[in-house]
Design an enzyme around this catalytic site. Structure first.
Site, PDB file in Angstrom:
ATOM      1  N   ASP A   1     -10.422   3.783  -1.738  1.00 14.90           N
ATOM      2  CA  ASP A   1     -11.224   2.827  -0.983  1.00 14.90           C
ATOM      3  C   ASP A   1     -12.715   2.940  -1.327  1.00 14.90           C
ATOM      4  O   ASP A   1     -13.251   4.030  -1.406  1.00 14.90           O
ATOM      5  CB  ASP A   1     -11.089   3.096   0.522  1.00 14.90           C
TER       6      ASP A   1
ATOM      7  N   ASP B   1       0.826  -1.207   0.000  1.00 13.37           N
ATOM      8  CA  ASP B   1       0.000   0.000   0.000  1.00 13.37           C
ATOM      9  C   ASP B   1       0.867   1.266   0.000  1.00 13.37           C
ATOM     10  O   ASP B   1       1.630   1.512   0.939  1.00 13.37           O
ATOM     11  CB  ASP B   1      -0.897  -0.056   1.261  1.00 13.37           C
TER      12      ASP B   1
HETATM   13  C1  GAL Z   1      -5.698   2.149   2.640  1.00 10.48           C
HETATM   14  C2  GAL Z   1      -6.143   0.976   1.804  1.00 10.48           C
HETATM   15  C3  GAL Z   1      -7.144   0.167   2.619  1.00 10.48           C
HETATM   16  C4  GAL Z   1      -6.479  -0.279   3.908  1.00 10.48           C
HETATM   17  C5  GAL Z   1      -5.909   0.909   4.663  1.00 10.48           C
HETATM   18  C6  GAL Z   1      -5.092   0.487   5.862  1.00 10.48           C
HETATM   19  O1  GAL Z   1      -4.770   2.911   1.934  1.00 10.48           O
HETATM   20  O2  GAL Z   1      -6.696   1.425   0.598  1.00 10.48           O
HETATM   21  O3  GAL Z   1      -7.622  -0.927   1.875  1.00 10.48           O
HETATM   22  O4  GAL Z   1      -5.466  -1.187   3.599  1.00 10.48           O
HETATM   23  O5  GAL Z   1      -5.074   1.691   3.834  1.00 10.48           O
HETATM   24  O6  GAL Z   1      -4.556   1.556   6.549  1.00 10.48           O
END
Ligand code: GAL
Length: 483
Positions: A295, A231
């Site tokens: 998201d 990520d």
């Molecule tokens: C976001 C991601 C989510 C989750 C989250 C955790 O950037 O898109 O799916 O993983 O971080 O902090």
């Protein structure tokens, strides 16, 4: 949920093999393939033409072992119970491409957010067996953010040193023994996934992999993980907000290359919200799937919008290469801002069927992210309809083509391996409406058979056309076999 009851086909007590027809593994990587089958228990498994190096557990359907040589094996999977026998051919491909069908499983984020711990992951694995999700092909149990040490925290549970003296990444106290955890998951025929960021810290402020990539990847492999979600998060600060292609690709090229050198297959899920048209290069840098947008989060009124955007990238969907529009969020779901505390999802039954139908038509990875401990009959019914999942797991790996039928109605057509087609008809409008299509308008040949996949019913009288009244935000999912 009345409507749901109408849609619920009783699961057949006869055996049915639900596993995909293809499975890819790299030479020398440990194989863990669990034959997914529904039907009355007890059920026994056997396999014909199982190559030397692999063994099958007759009770669990788990195929394990290793294959050193590249090539293809055609195995016949057999599942038997007191009522009969089911057979299905599996093409096991030993080569460079893994994830030949969209990965399926569960992810902790939209249920537990940062309240995740070892017990919740074990419970999710237990529930995957007990609920029967495993019998429908769900296999990965994935820990999302918050398992490592939180930066600048004095909390004795999540704070502390990020790495040991040898540079090895440390878990926080909620995850006392990662190897024991993946062993527990694997023993059930399931696979384990983990999360980190190429930046110095993750989106939730926990230690990331920056400048320790090789160490961390080796650690994930040693722990026994089978999937990594990578990520972007704080990597944006590292590159001072630059977004040119080389900058966007760099951390993924690095991690993709390192993962390929590990002694086990580890799927790479790129999570960088679609920057730089990631679908165009995600596979080339070593990824098997990539989020195509931010998201989906709690904004479940955006399902249609997100799906239609994701489906624009259909040319990049193929075996080993999947567009990821984010998780399935039905049943009880939590929220990062409240730190878990799952509550019933805010969408109607029609919307939930549409959600699953769209994800299956798009060949999206199928990761449920709700509370595995509170899967009610309705939710299971949406997640576990074998004929619907067949559309998702089809070996061609095609993402459906979108054909508008009006301002608020559209069709989606997906070619399937056996020459048939899956057709979805959707109403994204706020009012119930009649949807009518002639197959010829969708450029489809006259079918000899039309089947409603949610209801498991062949439809008479749909030879040249189909019409139905669709509630607000609803869809139907059909399969057509040409004459
Ligand atoms: C976001 C991601 C989510 C989750 C989250 C955790 O950037 O898109 O799916 O993983 O971080 O902090």
């Amino acid at each position: 949920k009345e409507e749901a009851v109408i849609l619920t086909p009783k699961p057949s007590p006869k055996p049915r093999i639900n596993s995909a027809r293809v499975f890819g593994v790299r030479p020398g990587s440990p194989v863990l393939y669990t034959i997914a089958a529904s039907g009355q228990r007890p059920l026994w498994f056997s396999a014909e033409n199982l190559p030397e190096g692999l063994t099958l557990n007759r009770e669990t359907g788990q195929i394990t072992g290793k294959l050193a040589k590249r090539g293809e094996h055609k195995i016949t999977m057999v599942a038997t119970n007191d009522l009969g026998e089911a057979r299905k051919e599996l093409r096991l491909v030993v080569g460079d491409t893994i994830a030949l069908t969209p990965p399926m499983g569960w992810n902790s984020w939209n249920c537990w957010a940062c309240a995740v711990d070892d017990k919740k992951i074990r419970d999710a694995a237990d529930a995957m067996i007990k609920s029967g999700l495993i019998n429908h092909g769900y296999q990965y149990v994935n820990i999302d953010d918050c398992w490592m040490v939180r930066l600048n925290s004095d909390d004795p549970v999540v704070g502390g040193p990020r790495r040991d003296e040898a540079g090895r990444l440390l878990t926080n106290k909620r995850f006392p023994d990662m190897k024991a955890l993946t062993d527990y998951i694997h023993a059930k025929g399931l696979k384990a996934g983990i999360y980190t960021s190429p930046g110095p810290f993750t989106c939730a402020g926990f230690a990331g992999a920056y400048q320790h990539e090789a160490h961390d990847a080796k650690q994930f492999a040693d722990w026994g993980f089978d999937l990594l979600k990578y990520d972007w998060c704080s990597y944006g600060d590292v590159v001072q907000g630059k977004q040119d292609l080389d900058t966007l690709k760099k951390p993924y090229i690095l991690m993709g290359g390192i993962l390929k050198k590990q002694d086990r297959d580890i799927l790479l899920n790129l999570c960088q919200y679609g920057m730089g048209d990631v679908w165009k290069w995600g596979a080339e840098v070593g990824g098997q799937s990539w989020r195509t947008a931010g998201d989906l989060g709690f904004e479940l009124d955006r399902i249609f919008e997100v799906a239609l955007k994701n489906a624009e990238h259909r040319d990049y969907s193929r075996p080993g290469s999947w567009n990821d529009p984010d998780y399935l969020q039905i049943g009880y779901i939590g929220d990062a801002s409240t730190g878990g505390h799952p509550k019933p999802c805010p969408i109607t039954p029609s919307e939930q069927y549409a959600f699953m139908s769209l994800w299956c038509l798009m060949a999206s990875p199928l990761f449920y992210s709700g509370d595995m401990g509170r899967l009610d009959e309705f939710t299971l019914n949406v997640l576990c309809n074998p004929e619907v999942i067949d559309v998702n797991q089809d070996a061609l790996g095609q993402c459906a083509k979108v054909l508008p039928l009006g301002d608020e109605q559209f069709a989606m057509v997906k070619d399937l391996e056996d020459g048939s087609r899956a057709v979805g008809l959707f109403n994204r409008g706020e009012l119930a409406t009649d949807v009518a299509v002639k197959w010829s308008d969708l450029k489809l040949p006259e079918p000899k058979r039309v089947r409603d996949l949610w209801r498991h019913k062949d439809l008479d009288g749909a030879v040249t056309q189909f019409s139905a009244k669709l509630p607000r935000h609803a869809g139907v999912l059909l399969r057509l076999w040409a004459k």
